[in-house]
Design an enzyme around this catalytic site. Structure first.
Site, PDB file in Angstrom:
ATOM      1  N   LYS A  36     -10.243  66.822  32.283  1.00 21.84           N
ATOM      2  CA  LYS A  36      -9.207  66.521  31.300  1.00 21.84           C
ATOM      3  C   LYS A  36      -8.250  65.469  31.863  1.00 21.84           C
ATOM      4  CE  LYS A  36      -6.707  70.628  32.863  1.00 21.84           C
ATOM      5  NZ  LYS A  36      -6.093  71.918  32.481  1.00 21.84           N
ATOM      6  N   ARG A 134      -1.327  80.093  25.600  1.00 28.08           N
ATOM      7  CA  ARG A 134      -1.521  78.706  25.177  1.00 28.08           C
ATOM      8  C   ARG A 134      -2.664  78.612  24.176  1.00 28.08           C
ATOM      9  NH1 ARG A 134      -2.074  75.543  30.858  1.00 28.08           N
ATOM     10  NH2 ARG A 134      -4.216  76.146  30.387  1.00 28.08           N
ATOM     11  N   TYR A 264      19.717  50.419  42.883  1.00 25.47           N
ATOM     12  CA  TYR A 264      20.735  50.844  41.928  1.00 25.47           C
ATOM     13  C   TYR A 264      21.674  51.898  42.512  1.00 25.47           C
ATOM     14  CZ  TYR A 264      17.931  48.640  38.240  1.00 25.47           C
ATOM     15  OH  TYR A 264      17.242  47.741  37.466  1.00 25.47           O
ATOM     16  N   MET A 312      11.845  50.880  37.987  1.00 24.25           N
ATOM     17  CA  MET A 312      10.679  50.928  37.117  1.00 24.25           C
ATOM     18  C   MET A 312       9.449  50.307  37.765  1.00 24.25           C
ATOM     19  SD  MET A 312      10.194  49.328  33.296  1.00 24.25           S
ATOM     20  CE  MET A 312      11.423  50.387  32.547  1.00 24.25           C
TER      21      MET A 312
END
EC number: 5.1.1.1
Length: 403
Positions: A36, A134, A264, A312
């Site tokens: 998966k 689930r 940052y 990013m």
């Protein structure tokens, strides 16, 4: 040395080695290879073809579209493709016509399958909810699902292949109670006139640790990619081999003075004059912001912590006075043989697991496939024009491998 800007190297020989080892452990029980999430981020088609060449005859791929991708590249009906999460609007006809096995959890879902049957009966696995909540029918809805399955099978509309469940793996007692619920559901189904030819309940962790839960088949995912799920157990402890190595290159270096704020928010400041190395991988590629100060990357065999915020597209490392240059190879995680972090160590460092780490490696990170010298199926697929992956075939040819 000029390393690629960013790359995930997928070792198909390691995957096959893990597969052989796990099948030896599970013998004589069947192993379903779970693939998966694009084979846990490793690339569905090459992994599936390698598994098929190794003799695997059951593959789990979550969704019907993923199963149809495998049928489209030549994975024949001798290989059973199991799917269990279905779009509510899915028309099951293509899946049924392609002999895709369908996990169903309730009578309404089964009725949609029955209504889609045309030329051949649908292959169905009936799901039982034993506490994970689930998937699967509850104790209250199970009789209705079984009754419909009995009628549909007698009418030749479906073939009931198996009953299955998924364990929560919360504790040995919880799992034992869940399997007792499953066994009771199977007995109830048989009392209602439904023969259950096959049962599968255990996934990677339970399959390893609870032999009595193996039933007729075990679904194996993370172990096959060298990511055991047991706390404190490394791949090396079990003889498994990590399949993915994530690397990048040093894109830039610059010398900065003491007390320089880095990235940052200046959450990191240099403590002396030092060299900063820019690594062109960021959270868009799957390196989380919380990796700052927790993850150590390897350059030239030495580890350096990520310094400052992960952005990013990039992050920085403080390499001090070491001779680190543009183009040098940066290993984010790998086998651990050269002192680098493994994917399990990387996952633990960011309060996660190896599976989440590999699944998050973004699509703009090219997958390079090495190893697995076979008679053409994996190699020919990679040599084709497949737009959803960027494959670096030249390096494979230089290494003399089939990618």
């Amino acid at each position: 040395m000029n390393a690629p800007l960013r790359r995930a190297r997928i070792d198909l020989d390691a995957y096959r080695s893990n597969l052989d080892l796990v099948r030896e452990w599970m013998d004589p029980v069947e192993v379903m290879a779970i693939m998966k999430a694009d084979a846990y981020g490793h690339g569905l088609e090459p992994i599936a073809l390698a598994a098929v060449d190794a003799g695997v005859r059951w593959i789990g791929v979550l969704t019907v579209p993923a199963a149809l991708r495998l049928r489209a590249i030549g994975v024949g009906e001798d290989v059973r493709l199991f799917t269990w999460q279905h779009d509510p609007a899915l028309d099951f006809r293509d899946a049924i016509d392609s002999a895709v096995d369908l996990g169903v959890s309730n009578a309404a879902e089964l009725q949609r399958v029955v209504d889609a049957v045309d030329q051949r009966p649908a292959r169905v696995h009936l799901g039982v909810d034993t506490g994970l909540h689930r998937d699967g029918a509850t104790a209250e809805t199970w009789p209705d699902l079984v009754a419909l399955a009995v009628d549909a099978q007698r009418a030749g509309r479906i073939e009931v292949v198996a009953a299955y469940t998924h364990l929560a793996e919360s504790s040995d007692d919880d799992d034992s109670a869940a399997v007792a619920l499953f066994d009771a559901a199977v007995e109830q189904a048989e009392d209602l006139g439904l023969d259950i030819p096959m049962e599968h309940v255990a996934a990677s962790l339970a399959g390893l640790e609870r032999k009595e839960f193996r039933k007729d088949m075990v679904r194996m995912g993370a172990n096959l990619f060298g990511m055991p799920g047991a706390d404190g157990v490394s791949a090396a402890d079990l003889g498994l081999e990590p399949v993915m190595t994530l690397t990048a290159s040093v894109a830039k270096t610059k010398r900065v003075p003491v007390d320089t704020g880095v990235s940052y928010d200046y959450t990191y400041r240099t403590t002396s004059e030092t060299t900063l190395a820019l690594v062109p991988v960021g959270y868009a590629d799957g390196v989380p912001r919380r990796a700052q100060g927790r993850v150590e990357v390897s350059i030239g065999g030495r580890r350096y912590p990520i310094a400052g915020r992960v952005a990013m597209d990039q992050f920085l490392v403080d390499v001090g006075d070491d001779d680190v240059r543009v183009g040098d190879l940066v290993v984010l995680f790998g086998t651990g043989e050269h002192g680098e972090m493994t994917v399990l160590e990387f996952g633990a460092a960011v309060d996660s697991i190896g599976e989440e780490v590999t699944c998050r490696i973004g699509a703009r990170v090219p997958r390079e496939y090495v190893g697995h010298e076979v008679e053409g199926r994996v190699g020919s697929w990679l040599r084709g024009d497949h737009h959803h992956r960027d494959h670096h075939r030249g390096d494979h040819q230089a290494r003399g491998t089939h990618a």
